[in-house]
Design a protein around this motif. Structure first.
Motif, mmCIF file in Angstrom:
data_model
loop_
_atom_site.group_PDB
_atom_site.id
_atom_site.type_symbol
_atom_site.label_atom_id
_atom_site.label_comp_id
_atom_site.label_asym_id
_atom_site.label_seq_id
_atom_site.Cartn_x
_atom_site.Cartn_y
_atom_site.Cartn_z
ATOM 1 N N TYR A 176 -12.741 33.590 -10.732
ATOM 2 C CA TYR A 176 -11.717 34.437 -10.110
ATOM 3 C C TYR A 176 -10.790 33.525 -9.321
ATOM 4 N N GLU A 177 -9.500 33.584 -9.651
ATOM 5 C CA GLU A 177 -8.508 32.744 -8.989
ATOM 6 C C GLU A 177 -7.856 33.552 -7.858
ATOM 7 N N ARG A 178 -8.213 33.208 -6.637
ATOM 8 C CA ARG A 178 -7.738 33.942 -5.473
ATOM 9 C C ARG A 178 -6.211 33.858 -5.361
ATOM 10 N N PRO A 179 -5.563 34.944 -4.973
ATOM 11 C CA PRO A 179 -4.116 34.883 -4.738
ATOM 12 C C PRO A 179 -3.787 33.842 -3.669
ATOM 13 N N GLU A 180 -2.715 33.103 -3.876
ATOM 14 C CA GLU A 180 -2.336 32.062 -2.935
ATOM 15 C C GLU A 180 -1.401 32.577 -1.842
ATOM 16 N N ALA A 181 -0.581 33.573 -2.175
ATOM 17 C CA ALA A 181 0.352 34.109 -1.176
ATOM 18 C C ALA A 181 0.593 35.595 -1.441
ATOM 19 N N PRO A 182 -0.443 36.419 -1.315
ATOM 20 C CA PRO A 182 -0.257 37.853 -1.564
ATOM 21 C C PRO A 182 0.618 38.481 -0.487
ATOM 22 N N GLU A 183 1.346 39.526 -0.859
ATOM 23 C CA GLU A 183 2.142 40.237 0.145
ATOM 24 C C GLU A 183 1.239 40.925 1.164
ATOM 25 N N ILE A 184 0.074 41.374 0.707
ATOM 26 C CA ILE A 184 -0.861 42.079 1.591
ATOM 27 C C ILE A 184 -2.268 41.532 1.344
ATOM 28 N N HIS A 185 -2.974 41.217 2.426
ATOM 29 C CA HIS A 185 -4.346 40.687 2.329
ATOM 30 C C HIS A 185 -5.271 41.634 3.090
ATOM 31 N N LEU A 186 -6.169 42.283 2.365
ATOM 32 C CA LEU A 186 -7.085 43.251 2.964
ATOM 33 C C LEU A 186 -8.496 42.691 2.983
ATOM 34 N N ARG A 187 -9.103 42.618 4.146
ATOM 35 C CA ARG A 187 -10.472 42.136 4.288
ATOM 36 C C ARG A 187 -11.420 43.343 4.408
ATOM 37 N N THR A 188 -12.073 43.674 3.320
ATOM 38 C CA THR A 188 -12.912 44.879 3.326
ATOM 39 C C THR A 188 -14.272 44.664 3.985
ATOM 40 N N ASP A 189 -14.585 43.424 4.329
ATOM 41 C CA ASP A 189 -15.852 43.175 5.020
ATOM 42 C C ASP A 189 -15.723 43.322 6.531
ATOM 43 N N ILE A 190 -14.485 43.474 7.039
ATOM 44 C CA ILE A 190 -14.315 43.557 8.486
ATOM 45 C C ILE A 190 -13.485 44.766 8.930
ATOM 46 N N ALA A 191 -13.042 45.616 7.996
ATOM 47 C CA ALA A 191 -12.253 46.795 8.360
ATOM 48 C C ALA A 191 -12.624 47.948 7.442
ATOM 49 N N ASP A 192 -12.418 49.189 7.931
ATOM 50 C CA ASP A 192 -12.792 50.346 7.121
ATOM 51 C C ASP A 192 -11.640 50.769 6.211
ATOM 52 N N VAL A 193 -11.935 51.720 5.340
ATOM 53 C CA VAL A 193 -10.996 52.110 4.287
ATOM 54 C C VAL A 193 -9.687 52.647 4.863
ATOM 55 N N ASP A 194 -9.768 53.540 5.840
ATOM 56 C CA ASP A 194 -8.546 54.127 6.388
ATOM 57 C C ASP A 194 -7.675 53.077 7.062
ATOM 58 N N ALA A 195 -8.288 52.166 7.786
ATOM 59 C CA ALA A 195 -7.518 51.117 8.454
ATOM 60 C C ALA A 195 -6.811 50.230 7.432
ATOM 61 N N LEU A 196 -7.477 49.933 6.332
ATOM 62 C CA LEU A 196 -6.884 49.079 5.305
ATOM 63 C C LEU A 196 -5.776 49.805 4.552
ATOM 64 N N ALA A 197 -5.978 51.089 4.257
ATOM 65 C CA ALA A 197 -4.925 51.870 3.614
ATOM 66 C C ALA A 197 -3.701 51.949 4.524
ATOM 67 N N ASP A 198 -3.939 52.114 5.812
ATOM 68 C CA ASP A 198 -2.828 52.165 6.773
ATOM 69 C C ASP A 198 -2.108 50.825 6.857
ATOM 70 N N GLN A 199 -2.834 49.740 6.662
ATOM 71 C CA GLN A 199 -2.210 48.414 6.650
ATOM 72 C C GLN A 199 -1.210 48.312 5.505
ATOM 73 N N VAL A 200 -1.571 48.882 4.341
ATOM 74 C CA VAL A 200 -0.656 48.896 3.196
ATOM 75 C C VAL A 200 0.554 49.769 3.502
ATOM 76 N N LEU A 201 0.326 50.952 4.070
ATOM 77 C CA LEU A 201 1.440 51.844 4.398
ATOM 78 C C LEU A 201 2.394 51.196 5.407
ATOM 79 N N GLU A 202 1.831 50.447 6.340
ATOM 80 C CA GLU A 202 2.671 49.751 7.323
ATOM 81 C C GLU A 202 3.615 48.771 6.635
ATOM 82 N N GLU A 203 3.103 48.047 5.639
ATOM 83 C CA GLU A 203 3.949 47.108 4.906
ATOM 84 C C GLU A 203 5.009 47.860 4.099
ATOM 85 N N LEU A 204 4.637 48.997 3.510
ATOM 86 C CA LEU A 204 5.610 49.796 2.761
ATOM 87 C C LEU A 204 6.701 50.335 3.683
#
Length: 210
Positions: free
Chosen positions: A172-200
């Motif tokens: 698996y080749e990790r993204p080098e410069a993603p627009e959004i980076h979500l760490r699912t081991d340290i945040a819950d689903v709603d917080a991560l979804a909201d992180q995406v909405l914030e970028e949008l």
């Protein structure tokens, strides 16, 4: 019945290959900015869970969306493909083309696939405009994904039952410069979804959650 002497109506002489209704008009009708959210990450990282939550939140705000999930696509469109490198590349190519067509329809398209290779993710990006493709890296350490193992796939891969399994016997080749980076081991689903909405929101693609 048409005879050989019948005139052919002029509007039927040229086959119209491209719709006369453009992406901008379709997007304006829907009141939104179309784009592709390309969610990549290991199996078990949480891509599908977060993708579903993002779509739910956008839908509640009145957006027109479509979710393309890698598992579901392999039951239909990509049902003839295996998991060799060549088949994975073709899987991404087909999905990219479908996502592009949905983008032309003015939709916000959420693609949730492992998509392990940087080159194919880059090619998917190049199919559309520079501001219409957001790479979302759904990130969790391999050991966390293995512990989750919702489908028992890692256990089977480690037992040699599944060849070419990403993260085990295929890279698996990790993204080098993603627009959004979500760490699912340290945040819950709603917080991560909201992180995406914030970028949008920052990009003017939605006011959802503001």
């Amino acid at each position: 019945m048409k005879t050989s002497g019948d005139a052919v109506p002029s509007e039927w002489i040229v086959v119209q290959a491209v719709s006369t209704i453009g992406k901008g008009a379709r997007a304006e009708q829907k009141g939104q900015k179309p784009l592709i959210l390309w969610m990549t990450g290991l199996s078990g990282a949480g891509k599908s869970t977060i993708a579903n939550r993002i779509e739910e939140k956008l839908w509640r705000c009145g957006h027109h969306t479509m979710l393309l999930d890698g598992d579901n696509l392999r039951f239909g469109l990509n049902g003839d493909l295996a998991f060799t490198d060549a088949d994975r590349i073709e899987n991404i190519r087909r999905t990219s083309e479908v996502a592009r067509l949905m983008l032309e329809a003015g939709l916000i398209v959420i693609c949730s696939l492992i998509s392990p290779f940087r080159r194919e993710r880059m090619l998917a990006r190049r199919l559309v405009g520079a501001d219409e493709f957001l790479e979302v890296f759904v990130d969790a350490p391999l050991d966390v994904c293995q512990r989750r193992d919702p489908k028992g796939l890692y256990a089977r891969a480690l037992a040699g039952e599944i060849p070419n399994f990403t993260g085990i016997s295929s890279p698996y080749e990790r993204p080098e410069a993603p627009e959004i980076h979500l760490r699912t081991d340290i945040a819950d689903v709603d917080a991560l979804a909201d992180q995406v909405l914030e970028e949008l929101r920052r990009r003017g693609a939605t006011t959802c959650g503001a």
